[in-house]
Write a protein that holds these residues in place. Structure first.
Motif, PDB file in Angstrom:
ATOM      1  N   GLU A 149       0.810  -1.227   0.000  1.00 36.65           N
ATOM      2  CA  GLU A 149       0.000   0.000   0.000  1.00 36.65           C
ATOM      3  C   GLU A 149       0.833   1.262   0.000  1.00 36.65           C
ATOM      4  OE1 GLU A 149       0.346  -2.090   2.482  1.00 36.65           O
ATOM      5  OE2 GLU A 149       0.910  -0.923   4.248  1.00 36.65           O
ATOM      6  N   SER A 150       2.107   1.151   0.437  1.00 33.40           N
ATOM      7  CA  SER A 150       2.928   2.366   0.508  1.00 33.40           C
ATOM      8  C   SER A 150       4.370   2.025   0.152  1.00 33.40           C
ATOM      9  CB  SER A 150       2.884   2.948   1.928  1.00 33.40           C
ATOM     10  OG  SER A 150       3.591   2.108   2.830  1.00 33.40           O
TER      11      SER A 150
ATOM     12  N   TRP B 233       6.875   2.647   1.953  1.00 34.82           N
ATOM     13  CA  TRP B 233       7.513   2.071   3.142  1.00 34.82           C
ATOM     14  C   TRP B 233       7.223   0.570   3.208  1.00 34.82           C
ATOM     15  CZ3 TRP B 233       6.288  -0.889   7.251  1.00 34.82           C
ATOM     16  CH2 TRP B 233       7.289  -1.030   8.210  1.00 34.82           C
ATOM     17  N   ARG B 234       6.001   0.177   2.929  1.00 34.81           N
ATOM     18  CA  ARG B 234       5.643  -1.258   3.008  1.00 34.81           C
ATOM     19  C   ARG B 234       6.461  -2.074   1.992  1.00 34.81           C
ATOM     20  NH1 ARG B 234       3.902  -3.697   6.935  1.00 34.81           N
ATOM     21  NH2 ARG B 234       2.481  -1.977   7.314  1.00 34.81           N
TER      22      ARG B 234
ATOM     23  N   ASP C  81       6.041  -4.203  12.825  1.00 37.73           N
ATOM     24  CA  ASP C  81       5.631  -2.808  12.596  1.00 37.73           C
ATOM     25  C   ASP C  81       4.231  -2.393  13.030  1.00 37.73           C
ATOM     26  OD1 ASP C  81       5.161  -3.960   9.508  1.00 37.73           O
ATOM     27  OD2 ASP C  81       3.850  -2.269   9.915  1.00 37.73           O
ATOM     28  N   ARG C  82       3.393  -3.322  13.369  1.00 41.01           N
ATOM     29  CA  ARG C  82       2.096  -2.987  13.935  1.00 41.01           C
ATOM     30  C   ARG C  82       1.830  -3.939  15.117  1.00 41.01           C
ATOM     31  NH1 ARG C  82      -1.967  -1.690   8.707  1.00 41.01           N
ATOM     32  NH2 ARG C  82      -0.485  -0.328   7.656  1.00 41.01           N
TER      33      ARG C  82
ATOM     34  N   LEU D 191       4.614   4.100  18.229  1.00 44.18           N
ATOM     35  CA  LEU D 191       3.709   4.798  17.297  1.00 44.18           C
ATOM     36  C   LEU D 191       3.093   6.037  17.938  1.00 44.18           C
ATOM     37  CD1 LEU D 191       2.125   1.470  16.076  1.00 44.18           C
ATOM     38  CD2 LEU D 191       3.462   2.997  14.614  1.00 44.18           C
TER      39      LEU D 191
ATOM     40  N   PRO E  68      -1.048   1.779  14.042  1.00 47.33           N
ATOM     41  CA  PRO E  68      -0.468   3.090  13.734  1.00 47.33           C
ATOM     42  C   PRO E  68      -1.514   4.197  13.596  1.00 47.33           C
ATOM     43  CG  PRO E  68      -0.153   1.567  11.885  1.00 47.33           C
ATOM     44  CD  PRO E  68      -0.627   0.765  13.048  1.00 47.33           C
TER      45      PRO E  68
ATOM     46  N   ARG F 177      -0.912   6.994  16.308  1.00 45.37           N
ATOM     47  CA  ARG F 177      -0.362   8.254  15.782  1.00 45.37           C
ATOM     48  C   ARG F 177      -1.349   9.414  16.002  1.00 45.37           C
ATOM     49  NH1 ARG F 177       2.477   5.629  10.328  1.00 45.37           N
ATOM     50  NH2 ARG F 177       4.317   4.859  11.448  1.00 45.37           N
TER      51      ARG F 177
ATOM     52  N   PHE G 245      -3.469   4.890   4.156  1.00 44.73           N
ATOM     53  CA  PHE G 245      -2.014   4.834   3.957  1.00 44.73           C
ATOM     54  C   PHE G 245      -1.589   4.868   2.484  1.00 44.73           C
ATOM     55  CE2 PHE G 245      -0.487   4.827   8.088  1.00 44.73           C
ATOM     56  CZ  PHE G 245      -0.945   3.786   8.880  1.00 44.73           C
TER      57      PHE G 245
ATOM     58  N   HIS H  60      -0.611  10.483   8.520  1.00 49.05           N
ATOM     59  CA  HIS H  60      -0.040   9.363   9.276  1.00 49.05           C
ATOM     60  C   HIS H  60       1.034   8.624   8.488  1.00 49.05           C
ATOM     61  CE1 HIS H  60      -3.732   8.866  12.196  1.00 49.05           C
ATOM     62  NE2 HIS H  60      -3.242  10.084  12.179  1.00 49.05           N
ATOM     63  N   ASN H  61       1.143   8.825   7.180  1.00 49.64           N
ATOM     64  CA  ASN H  61       2.348   8.346   6.474  1.00 49.64           C
ATOM     65  C   ASN H  61       2.675   9.241   5.287  1.00 49.64           C
ATOM     66  OD1 ASN H  61       0.568   7.445   4.424  1.00 49.64           O
ATOM     67  ND2 ASN H  61       1.743   5.566   4.085  1.00 49.64           N
TER      68      ASN H  61
ATOM     69  N   ASP I 267       7.339   8.224   8.128  1.00 52.99           N
ATOM     70  CA  ASP I 267       7.960   7.110   7.396  1.00 52.99           C
ATOM     71  C   ASP I 267       9.376   7.432   6.943  1.00 52.99           C
ATOM     72  OD1 ASP I 267       5.248   5.342   5.566  1.00 52.99           O
ATOM     73  OD2 ASP I 267       5.937   5.244   7.643  1.00 52.99           O
TER      74      ASP I 267
ATOM     75  N   LEU J  32      10.823   6.021   9.898  1.00 53.61           N
ATOM     76  CA  LEU J  32      10.495   4.674  10.380  1.00 53.61           C
ATOM     77  C   LEU J  32      11.395   3.708   9.615  1.00 53.61           C
ATOM     78  CD1 LEU J  32       8.391   2.827  11.933  1.00 53.61           C
ATOM     79  CD2 LEU J  32       7.169   2.723   9.758  1.00 53.61           C
TER      80      LEU J  32
HETATM   81  C1  GZL Z   1       3.751   1.742  10.660  1.00 55.46           C
HETATM   82  C2  GZL Z   1       3.385   0.922   9.422  1.00 55.46           C
HETATM   83  C3  GZL Z   1       2.637   1.782   8.432  1.00 55.46           C
HETATM   84  C4  GZL Z   1       3.514   2.775   7.673  1.00 55.46           C
HETATM   85  C5  GZL Z   1       2.745   2.921   6.401  1.00 55.46           C
HETATM   86  O1  GZL Z   1       4.463   0.968  11.572  1.00 55.46           O
HETATM   87  O2  GZL Z   1       2.555  -0.162   9.808  1.00 55.46           O
HETATM   88  O3  GZL Z   1       2.055   0.936   7.431  1.00 55.46           O
HETATM   89  O4  GZL Z   1       3.681   3.997   8.353  1.00 55.46           O
HETATM   90  C6  GZL Z   1       2.349   1.481   6.117  1.00 55.46           C
HETATM   91  O5  GZL Z   1       3.462   3.485   5.321  1.00 55.46           O
HETATM   92  O6  GZL Z   1       1.232   1.405   5.294  1.00 55.46           O
END
Ligand code: GZL
Length: 312
Positions: A28-29, A31-32, A105-106, A123, A156, A160, A184, A212-213, A241, A261
């Protein structure tokens, strides 16, 4: 000497025949995507056989993937839980199969005896850092803030928001006037920002965006420009991120701050699993990664160059 070499080769042999299942959320992003790239590399570096599942951001697909990994008899499961609730049953099944689960991460609302450890950032603190930057940037002038929230029900998105709002308490000149999920993603971040702009006098009444991202922020920047306003100036932008494209925006003064992150959650996770497999060492239930604030003063162009090849 030869004993050490024997021990090393035994360790490698131990790790080499280990298989892990990775129940990833999706892509989705940026970062992912980077987290996926780094996780595959970290597993390869350790001679681990990584089985990968992309759930397209659907919890039922993650649960199905975990059940499949259990049926395959993997040695461990990595889970990035898309939302915080609904995991008890499948985590109980993994526990009964004696397969350790490590969260990436979550967080989940399940009891902590249902997973070996969780690797991630604080977070709530990320939201606090974002708010502290904005308070410093705005001073005591009135500031109407719009907020792009992460995936509804994800830790998150919940944390956040909490950290940001708690830190704004006492600064009554700063008000969050609209807050909505952009899930996200860049596309939804742009779409929701367009609705915020329309609802707020074409954006003239918006002083700042908290996303949030970074991916939602990048989408929002596009919407702000299409509305004829200058992101980073007419509307301040702070997000989380530290993805390359946010640094690129900062180098062009189109964004103002991001809380980094690390995408390398797998390194600490696989180290904890290694120790657990070797001699049953129990890691702490939470392994925290750092959160660093970057602004336009922190060589954003250089940070962009340093990150752009890392799988984002
Ligand atoms: C945060 C992570 C989030 C990122 C987003 O720990 O789970 O999920 O901040 C991603 O970019 O979608």
């Amino acid at each position: 000497g030869s004993v050490a070499a024997l021990a090393l080769s035994a360790t490698m042999a131990l790790a080499a025949d280990k298989t892990i299942g990775f129940a990833q959320i999706g892509s989705e992003s940026g970062w992912r995507a980077a987290e996926t790239t780094v996780t595959k590399q970290q597993a390869a570096d350790r001679g681990l056989d990584l089985r990968f599942s992309d759930a397209q951001q659907k919890q039922e697909n993650q649960i199905a993937a975990i059940r499949s990994f259990i049926a395959q008899g993997v040695d461990a499961i990595l889970l990035a839980p898309v939302v915080a609730t609904g995991w008890d049953a499948v985590l109980q099944e993994a526990k009964e199969a004696e397969i350790p689960v490590v969260l990436l991460d979550r967080q989940v609302d399940s009891s902590e005896d249902l997973y070996l450890t969780a690797v991630g950032s604080n977070l709530v603190h990320e939201g606090e850092v974002a708010a502290e930057w904005l308070i410093g940037a705005v001073g005591d002038k009135p500031c109407r803030i719009v907020e792009l929230e992460g995936t509804t029900g994800s830790s998150p998105a919940i944390d956040r928001k909490t950290g940001f709002e708690n830190t704004l308490k006492g600064h009554d000149n700063l008000q969050v006037v609209r807050s909505q999920t952009g899930d996200f993603t860049r596309a939804q971040g742009k779409e929701v920002m367009e609705s915020f702009l329309q609802a707020e006098n074409g954006g003239k009444d918006i002083c700042a965006l908290y996303a949030h991202n970074d991916d939602m922020a990048v989408g929002a920047i596009q919407a702000i420009k299409e509305a004829g306003l200058q992101p980073g100036k007419d509307i301040l932008i702070v997000s989380i991120d530290g993805v390359p494209d946010l640094f690129k925006a900062m180098s062009e003064a189109e964004a103002n701050a991001t809380v980094e992150l690390t995408p390398n959650m797998a390194g600490p996770a696989l180290d904890a699993l290694d120790a657990y497999w070797k001699d049953g060492t129990m890691p702490p239930k939470f392994i925290q990664t750092e959160s660093k604030l970057y602004t336009q003063a922190d060589d954003p162009a250089g940070e962009y160059d340093r990150r752009k090849g890392l799988g984002y």
